[in-house]
Write a protein that holds these residues in place. Structure first.
Motif, PDB file in Angstrom:
ATOM      1  N   ASP A  29     -40.857  30.275  28.250  1.00 50.69           N
ATOM      2  CA  ASP A  29     -40.741  31.730  28.322  1.00 50.69           C
ATOM      3  C   ASP A  29     -39.415  32.190  27.720  1.00 50.69           C
ATOM      4  O   ASP A  29     -39.358  33.179  26.991  1.00 50.69           O
ATOM      5  CB  ASP A  29     -40.846  32.136  29.794  1.00 50.69           C
ATOM      6  N   TYR A  64     -55.114  31.873  31.842  1.00 52.04           N
ATOM      7  CA  TYR A  64     -54.112  30.817  31.662  1.00 52.04           C
ATOM      8  C   TYR A  64     -53.886  30.530  30.183  1.00 52.04           C
ATOM      9  O   TYR A  64     -52.757  30.315  29.742  1.00 52.04           O
ATOM     10  CB  TYR A  64     -54.544  29.539  32.385  1.00 52.04           C
ATOM     11  N   ASP A  97     -42.882  26.381  32.126  1.00 50.97           N
ATOM     12  CA  ASP A  97     -42.915  27.833  31.919  1.00 50.97           C
ATOM     13  C   ASP A  97     -41.541  28.478  31.700  1.00 50.97           C
ATOM     14  O   ASP A  97     -41.385  29.230  30.744  1.00 50.97           O
ATOM     15  CB  ASP A  97     -43.661  28.512  33.070  1.00 50.97           C
ATOM     16  N   LYS A 122     -51.707  33.030  28.773  1.00 51.05           N
ATOM     17  CA  LYS A 122     -50.343  32.875  29.262  1.00 51.05           C
ATOM     18  C   LYS A 122     -49.638  31.685  28.635  1.00 51.05           C
ATOM     19  O   LYS A 122     -48.432  31.546  28.721  1.00 51.05           O
ATOM     20  CB  LYS A 122     -50.369  32.655  30.788  1.00 51.05           C
TER      21      LYS A 122
END
Lengths: 295, 187
Positions: free
Chosen positions: A168, B104, A164, B107
């Protein structure tokens, strides 16, 4: 970021290849102009892709002019006249390189650690300038590094959580590079995720040997065992495929104003080549020599 | 009335782009195969989604969590996540897992999305929505998407391949010959 996102030259038209090279040269030039000759050494293909996407989306046109290569005056190369996008990527390269170096010093083997220590003063100087020129990039990347370090301390973070922060960060970089265009976040996120998974899968054996963090380390401790190896290759392949299909989907929605055949080459063929290279390392018959078969 | 999302073959809360894409593809398909009753149904479904907006106003069929679905569709993932977390463990049904998977998915946490979708599917195997999500993901994981997408210029839809050109030339030659002229000497 280690050069996983590159074009598959054999599938490229010659004209496209010239443009791709032109962007690569422009990025090199931007590094040279901003950070001097040592800065050029940090150039990589991943950020060439980022520069390509940013250039493909902005403005009305993109002009390339032929100039001599300052690094190798015997060569004449095409340089893109647009500055903002390549400068942005140059700053991002320096900032990423700085944090990567610091990371290397923390947990790599002694040889690499020494090299990283030697390079650190140069890169620190460049980083100081980059921080001033692109504070928003600094914020994104340092934030991601802090989050990553936190996650690595956890017992079993799983692949999604581990990937992540870097995913990100790339998503935010993509949208910051276009002045806050939110539609670029997901393509960036997914590309970052793919790079992270590729890198983790590629380094699994090395990380297990050194005891470094790797999101797959817990599940595939006995990577030497052929059965485990095969399982890992299968899982990695499926994970990569899933992320790759998402990349294809979300880049498909983007409206690129130009360079779409180059972007397509990188997204479809280039990424697939990188995926295959990494996965085939864990298949039963790893190919040592470079060869290809024509049926 | 049939659920318009099922007619279009997209999950609830799908983005506008995805809905448009599905609509275009299906309408082309039906038009080519001459299924005009299906086409009418598709148009109605598309209209009803557009009229109500993908994000709200639409009454979901047999859902326990319409407010959460609205939030996901509007892109307010954190709010949706909070609401989902507030659901007591005892009433977490298949749909709960499906919605969790959807968050999810949005995301970009694809692995978590997969495990939640497949849990929803195994809890309620008859549900179309859950099955579709699982199939989509399994197809992506096994690399099925690589053959599906035709790259620009190489797809069979392009009408200027070498074969077509040769075909056209031979045709032209035949026509010409009947008029006493010849554009390809050897045929």
């Amino acid at each position: 970021m280690l050069g996983y996102v590159r074009a598959r030259k054999s599938e490229m038209k010659y004209g496209d290849y010239e443009i791709y090279k032109g962007i690569y040269c422009s990025l090199c030039n931007a590094l040279g102009k901003n950070y001097g000759a040592p800065g050029r050494l940090l150039l990589n293909y991943d950020y060439t892709f980022a520069a390509l996407i940013l250039l493909a989306l902005g403005g009305n046109s993109c002009t390339f002019t032929q100039k001599r290569c300052p690094f190798n005056p015997a060569l004449k190369c095409f340089f893109c006249e647009k500055k903002a996008e390549t400068d942005f990527c140059a700053h991002a390269i320096v900032i990423t390189a700085y944090y990567k170096l610091k990371d290397n010093i923390r947990d790599e083997r002694p040889g690499k650690k020494l090299l990283s220590l030697l390079a650190l003063p140069f890169v620190s100087l460049m980083h100081r300038k980059a921080k001033r020129l692109a504070p928003e990039v600094e914020e994104i990347i340092s934030g991601a590094m802090a989050k990553q370090a936190e996650i690595e301390k956890e017992e079993n973070p799983g692949i999604d959580r581990s990937a992540d922060p870097s995913a990100d960060a790339l998503g935010k970089l993509f949208s910051a590079g276009t002045g806050g265009d939110e539609t670029l976040y997901r393509p960036g996120y997914m590309t970052g995720r793919l790079i992270y998974i590729l890198d983790a899968a590629d380094d699994l054996e090395k990380d297990l040997k050194n005891g470094s963090f790797n999101p797959f380390a817990r599940k595939y401790k006995d990577i030497k065992d052929p059965e485990v190896r095969r399982q890992f290759a299968d899982e990695a392949e499926m994970l990569l495929n899933h992320t790759h299909s998402d990349i294809i989907e979300c880049f498909g929605i983007l409206k690129l104003k130009r360079f779409d055949s180059i972007a397509e080459n990188i997204i479809y063929d280039g990424l697939e080549t990188s995926m295959k290279t990494v996965v085939s390392k864990y298949r039963e018959t790893p190919e040592k020599k470079k060869s290809f078969t024509v049926e | 009335m049939v659920d318009p999302y099922i007619v279009l073959g997209v999950p609830r809360g799908a983005s506008q782009e995805r809905i448009d894409e599905a609509y275009k593809q299906k309408s082309r398909e039906y038009r080519e195969s001459g299924k005009f009753d299906k086409l009418d149904e598709l148009n109605d479904a598309y209209d009803s989604i557009i009229m109500n907006g993908p994000s709200g106003g639409y009454t979901y069929f047999g859902t326990d969590f319409s407010d959460i679905r609205d939030k996901i569709a509007a892109g307010r993932l954190e709010d949706a996540q909070l609401l989902l977390d507030g659901v007591p463990v005892s009433s977490r049904n298949a749909e709960w897992y499906y919605l969790r998977g959807m968050i999810y998915d949005r995301k970009g946490w694809l692995e978590e999305a997969r495990s939640h979708y497949s849990r929803a599917h195994s809890m309620d195997p008859s549900n179309y929505e859950y099955r579709e999500a699982c199939e989509r993901i399994n197809n992506a994981r096994s690399g099925g998407y690589k053959t599906r997408e035709s790259k620009a210029g190489t797809g069979s839809g392009c009408s200027c391949g070498a074969c077509e050109i040769l075909e056209a030339l031979i045709c032209a030659d035949c026509c010409c010959e009947s008029m006493g002229c010849d554009i390809i000497k050897c045929i």
